[in-house]
Design a protein around this motif. Structure first.
Motif, PDB file in Angstrom:
ATOM      1  N   VAL A 159      36.639  20.901   0.199  1.00 56.22           N
ATOM      2  CA  VAL A 159      37.868  20.108   0.289  1.00 56.22           C
ATOM      3  C   VAL A 159      37.674  18.666  -0.161  1.00 56.22           C
ATOM      4  O   VAL A 159      38.645  17.937  -0.352  1.00 56.22           O
ATOM      5  N   TRP A 162      39.591  15.200   1.183  1.00 59.12           N
ATOM      6  CA  TRP A 162      40.635  15.618   2.112  1.00 59.12           C
ATOM      7  C   TRP A 162      40.076  15.935   3.502  1.00 59.12           C
ATOM      8  O   TRP A 162      40.821  16.018   4.458  1.00 59.12           O
ATOM      9  N   ARG A 163      38.775  16.065   3.578  1.00 59.30           N
ATOM     10  CA  ARG A 163      38.149  16.342   4.873  1.00 59.30           C
ATOM     11  C   ARG A 163      38.570  15.314   5.920  1.00 59.30           C
ATOM     12  O   ARG A 163      38.713  15.648   7.104  1.00 59.30           O
TER      13      ARG A 163
END
Length: 176
Positions: A159, A162-163
């Motif tokens: 990800v 976006w983590r």
């Protein structure tokens, strides 16, 4: 204490939820283990099946027959090992076992007064039948959440930035 029908409303949906989440997915999803010592979705499903066979209805029967005079048999949380050779079989076995459990629950014809009947848990001491039923439903929901979290963690690195917006990726592992 919630009515029996409320717990049953969750319990009867669990097999369909798990089928929807897991059936026909690549094995990389069902076998993923997020951290050493944690369970894969396959393991969680096996644990649910093992509990279906050895825990919920047998404990209900002990309460109805013996009250708190006979303690429940301790539950082996790792007893799911070797449950079924593949996920498809495991989903089918769990679906069948849950249907059998719900039939047994219906046949018990429990009344609201029965929910106050007391049994004896080997670790927790006295518990009521109502608490047992509520715990059964919450146990299902907890493990559905565990499966979802484990699957999400499979993409922890992928990800990228976006983590920071996906706290599920960094929460401690849910356990039974």
């Amino acid at each position: 204490m919630p009515p029996i029908t409320e717990a049953v409303a969750v319990l009867e949906r669990t097999p369909a939820v798990l089928r929807s989440m897991l059936a026909e997915l690549p094995e990389s999803w069902s076998s993923y283990v997020a951290a050493e010592g944690s369970w894969s979705p396959y393991d969680v499903l096996g644990h649910l099946l093992h509990g279906e066979r050895t825990d919920w209805i047998p404990r209900l029967a002990v309460i109805l027959e013996h009250g708190s005079a006979v303690p429940f048999t301790p539950f082996d949380r790792e007893g799911m090992r070797g449950s079924a050779p593949d996920l498809t079989s495991l989903l089918a076995d769990f679906t069948d076992a849950r249907a059998s459990s719900l039939r047994a629950l219906a046949e018990a014809a429990l009344t609201p007064a029965d929910l106050d009947r007391v049994g004896r848990h080997p670790d927790l001491g006295e518990v009521t039948l109502g608490e047992l039923l509520a715990s059964w439903a919450v146990h299902d929901l907890s493990h559905i959440a565990q499966i979802a979290e484990t699957m999400a963690k499979r993409y922890r690195v992928e990800v990228g930035p976006w983590r920071a917006y996906l706290p599920v990726l960094d929460r401690e592992e849910l356990t039974d």
